[in-house]
Write a protein that holds these residues in place. Structure first.
Motif: not given
Length: 190
Positions: A93-115
């Motif tokens: 019962d040790e208090p523990n708040e869940p972490p918060i995920a942040d996947a970054g911002v949406n983006k547009s790339v050209k085919a063949g690009t390393r994302v």
């Protein structure tokens, strides 16, 4: 009853039920055609109710969170039918708040690009180290590298018209508490 946790158990990543842990309950319905289908998502009309929200809290999207020790009955309803599941929670019962995920911002790339997908802005309220899990949830399958690191990557495939690829990030702290999922979309252009 479903047993969640054992007080004092070791904290092995992904295998510990702890205060603050968020999880999905697999729900399956058998339909008139005799086929069993997953119906756990609220979009399928499924709703959840906890008899004791101080033990098991219902979160948006049909996710459940351990918030205290004790017993609760979970009622799952879909298309006028109900099922119940008794749940017994016995976690450290040790208090523990869940972490918060942040996947970054949406983006547009050209085919063949390393994302590069970045979860570096994800955080834990207690400042603990995080474990990462990236999963592709939309678009033709790509080979996702370093899916268990803060930064994952893939090679944008060749496309004849713009295509959108969606990825989900969940982070887990050392005590086993999971974040709500975070999503990012990558549009690949020819």
């Amino acid at each position: 009853p479903l047993q969640l946790g054992r007080a004092g158990q070791s904290s092995a990543f992904g295998h510990v039920d702890s205060m603050g842990k968020i999880f999905e309950l697999p729900v399956v319905g058998v339909f008139e055609d005799g086929v069993a289908r997953r119906i756990g998502n609220p979009a399928s009309g499924t709703s959840y109710e906890s008899s004791n929200p101080k033990v098991l809290r219902i979160l948006p999207g049909g996710l459940l969170q351990i918030v205290g020790n004790g017993q609760a009955t979970l009622t799952v309803t879909n298309r006028g039918r109900q099922a119940t599941l008794d749940v017994d929670v016995n976690v450290n019962d040790e208090p523990n708040e869940p972490p918060i995920a942040d996947a970054g911002v949406n983006k547009s790339v050209k085919a063949g690009t390393r994302v590069k997908l970045s979860g570096l802005k994800s955080r834990d309220p207690e400042g603990e180290a995080l474990y990462y899990s990236w999963i592709q949830v939309r678009g033709s399958k790509v080979s996702l590298l370093d899916a268990n690191n803060s930064e994952a990557s893939f090679l944008a495939p060749t496309v004849s018209e713009a295509r959108t690829y969606r990825f989900k990030l969940r982070v887990t702290d050392k005590k086993g508490a999971d974040s709500l999922p975070a999503f990012v979309e990558v549009t690949v252009e020819p």
